[in-house]
Design a protein around this motif. Structure first.
Motif, PDB file in Angstrom:
ATOM      1  N   TRP A  76       0.870  -1.251  -0.129  1.00  0.00           N
ATOM      2  CA  TRP A  76       0.043  -0.128   0.057  1.00  0.00           C
ATOM      3  C   TRP A  76       0.759   1.178  -0.032  1.00  0.00           C
ATOM      4  O   TRP A  76       0.564   2.240  -0.659  1.00  0.00           O
ATOM      5  N   CYS A  77       2.055   1.234   0.539  1.00  0.00           N
ATOM      6  CA  CYS A  77       3.010   2.304   0.595  1.00  0.00           C
ATOM      7  C   CYS A  77       4.187   1.973   0.349  1.00  0.00           C
ATOM      8  O   CYS A  77       5.083   2.862  -0.338  1.00  0.00           O
ATOM      9  N   GLU A  78       4.709   0.872   0.932  1.00  0.00           N
ATOM     10  CA  GLU A  78       6.200   0.082   0.360  1.00  0.00           C
ATOM     11  C   GLU A  78       5.869  -0.294  -1.013  1.00  0.00           C
ATOM     12  O   GLU A  78       4.604  -0.318  -1.371  1.00  0.00           O
ATOM     13  N   ILE A  79       6.868  -0.566  -1.832  1.00  0.00           N
ATOM     14  CA  ILE A  79       6.729  -1.148  -3.045  1.00  0.00           C
ATOM     15  C   ILE A  79       7.535  -2.500  -3.451  1.00  0.00           C
ATOM     16  O   ILE A  79       8.734  -1.913  -3.125  1.00  0.00           O
ATOM     17  N   GLY A  80       6.943  -3.589  -3.635  1.00  0.00           N
ATOM     18  CA  GLY A  80       7.933  -4.585  -4.152  1.00  0.00           C
ATOM     19  C   GLY A  80       8.471  -5.479  -2.915  1.00  0.00           C
ATOM     20  O   GLY A  80       8.887  -6.572  -3.303  1.00  0.00           O
ATOM     21  N   ASN A  81       8.491  -4.964  -1.641  1.00  0.00           N
ATOM     22  CA  ASN A  81       9.075  -5.792  -0.805  1.00  0.00           C
ATOM     23  C   ASN A  81       8.332  -6.663  -0.221  1.00  0.00           C
ATOM     24  O   ASN A  81       7.172  -6.932  -0.008  1.00  0.00           O
ATOM     25  N   GLY A  82       9.176  -8.166  -0.434  1.00  0.00           N
ATOM     26  CA  GLY A  82       8.596  -9.054   0.089  1.00  0.00           C
ATOM     27  C   GLY A  82       8.104 -10.036  -1.135  1.00  0.00           C
ATOM     28  O   GLY A  82       7.754 -11.155  -1.230  1.00  0.00           O
ATOM     29  N   HIS A  85      10.166 -12.954  -2.034  1.00  0.00           N
ATOM     30  CA  HIS A  85       9.974 -14.208  -1.497  1.00  0.00           C
ATOM     31  C   HIS A  85       8.689 -14.866  -1.818  1.00  0.00           C
ATOM     32  O   HIS A  85       8.558 -15.982  -1.735  1.00  0.00           O
ATOM     33  N   LEU A  86       7.604 -14.059  -1.810  1.00  0.00           N
ATOM     34  CA  LEU A  86       6.253 -14.714  -2.299  1.00  0.00           C
ATOM     35  C   LEU A  86       6.363 -15.339  -3.531  1.00  0.00           C
ATOM     36  O   LEU A  86       5.869 -16.530  -3.743  1.00  0.00           O
ATOM     37  N   LYS A  87       7.032 -14.908  -4.453  1.00  0.00           N
ATOM     38  CA  LYS A  87       7.041 -15.387  -5.786  1.00  0.00           C
ATOM     39  C   LYS A  87       7.863 -16.847  -5.574  1.00  0.00           C
ATOM     40  O   LYS A  87       7.469 -17.885  -6.350  1.00  0.00           O
ATOM     41  N   ALA A  88       8.919 -16.901  -5.178  1.00  0.00           N
ATOM     42  CA  ALA A  88       9.779 -18.193  -4.810  1.00  0.00           C
ATOM     43  C   ALA A  88       8.771 -19.259  -4.230  1.00  0.00           C
ATOM     44  O   ALA A  88       9.048 -20.466  -4.404  1.00  0.00           O
ATOM     45  N   ALA A  89       7.977 -18.753  -3.100  1.00  0.00           N
ATOM     46  CA  ALA A  89       6.877 -19.659  -2.573  1.00  0.00           C
ATOM     47  C   ALA A  89       5.575 -19.964  -3.496  1.00  0.00           C
ATOM     48  O   ALA A  89       4.825 -20.924  -3.037  1.00  0.00           O
ATOM     49  N   GLY A  90       5.764 -19.238  -4.650  1.00  0.00           N
ATOM     50  CA  GLY A  90       4.383 -19.595  -5.723  1.00  0.00           C
ATOM     51  C   GLY A  90       3.241 -19.158  -5.003  1.00  0.00           C
ATOM     52  O   GLY A  90       1.984 -19.445  -5.437  1.00  0.00           O
TER      53      GLY A  90
END
Length: 307
Positions: A76-82, A85-90
């Motif tokens: 919502w305010c930061e961008i791309g953070n995490g 990691h989510l992509k690697a976990a599918g």
């Protein structure tokens, strides 16, 4: 994910900073969307706090991975953070930042503005006008343009909405929560719409296919932006303080060109309502100057004619 099994939606909210009120509105918007969920079982929310901090957002994403959620709403305010990691976990991510990160798989991005475009525009405007212009204020979270004594103008994202749907959802929201429907609540509602549409498609298919199909859906803000769609001319608004400092003749001339090109409903510099046919150096940039219906009215509104 069986028909009777409830999905789990991870949510990374800026809960503790900068505004608990905004975070509450975001969550209430999501809750309203959930109440209309037509599935067999209402999804469960797992909510984490980022405080608009990149490191906390990454930590929250890792916690949601451990919780084995089906999809995450964040940024919502930061961008791309995490996101990596989510992509690697599918696990898919619905990114809600007004800015976009190019070339990201397993993401649905609701933002319409190229990454860092606002800061580039603000930097050029500061150089050409000598004014204190900020592209990093609270309006990037709540989409409400507010100014303080430290700036002469702010560059903020503009919320494009489906007006008919907005009225319908706003009435339902007000009846449910006894408060006005705010941009923050609308952002939460739209993000949850996207997540629910994805979950509906993901029951019998792969995440990447479900995301691709979800890309074609529409939300409270209209269609989900295509991954390669350029920012519309009205994606940003430049809002000036009521009184500006005295400018040099050259700076005042720049301001006059800027207002005539980007104000008055002529973001592309086309011949309409008295705006110049040949445009200006600003014509192709994705922002408008907030003002009246003619160049003179726009100029008067931001004090240019009084300089």
């Amino acid at each position: 994910m069986g028909a009777a099994q409830a999905a789990t939606i991870g949510v990374i909210l800026p809960g503790s900073w900068p505004s608990q009120q905004q975070a509450e509105a975001l969550q209430q918007g999501m809750t309203l969307a959930l109440k209309t969920w037509p599935g067999d079982a209402v999804p469960t929310l797992v909510i984490k706090d980022s405080a608009c901090d990149a490191r906390k957002a990454e930590a929250a994403a890792n916690e949601l991975i451990q919780a084995k959620v089906d999809i995450v709403l964040g940024n919502w305010c930061e961008i791309g953070n995490g996101a990596d990691h989510l992509k690697a976990a599918g696990i898919p991510l619905v990114s809600n930042n007004a800015e976009r990160v190019q070339g990201k798989d397993l993401q649905l991005q609701l933002g319409r503005i190229e990454l860092y475009a606002a800061e580039r525009i603000a930097t050029e405007l500061r150089r050409e006008t000598g004014l204190r212009i900020s592209a990093r204020t609270s309006c990037w979270l709540d989409f409400e343009a507010t100014l303080n004594e430290r700036v002469d103008a702010v560059l903020c994202p503009v919320m494009a909405v489906d007006k008919t749907r907005w009225e319908q959802v706003a009435n339902t929201y007000t009846a449910a929560f006894r408060k006005p429907f705010t941009p923050s609540a609308a952002r939460g509602y739209a993000a949850m719409e996207v997540a629910l549409n994805y979950l509906r498609r993901a029951k019998a298919g792969k995440a990447a296919v479900a995301l691709r199909d979800t890309q074609a859906t529409s939300t409270l803000f209209g269609p989900v932006p295509a991954s390669d769609a350029p920012a519309p001319a009205t994606a940003l608004q430049l809002v000036f303080a009521p009184h500006l400092p005295k400018l040099s003749p050259q700076q005042a001339q720049t301001m006059d060109k800027l207002v005539k090109s980007k104000g008055c409903g002529c973001p592309g510099g086309t011949l309409r309502d008295g705006c110049p046919k040949d445009g200006s150096p600003w014509s192709d940039m994705p922002f408008v100057v907030r003002g009246g219906g003619t160049p003179a009215a726009c100029s008067a509104a931001i004090g240019v004619l009084e300089l």
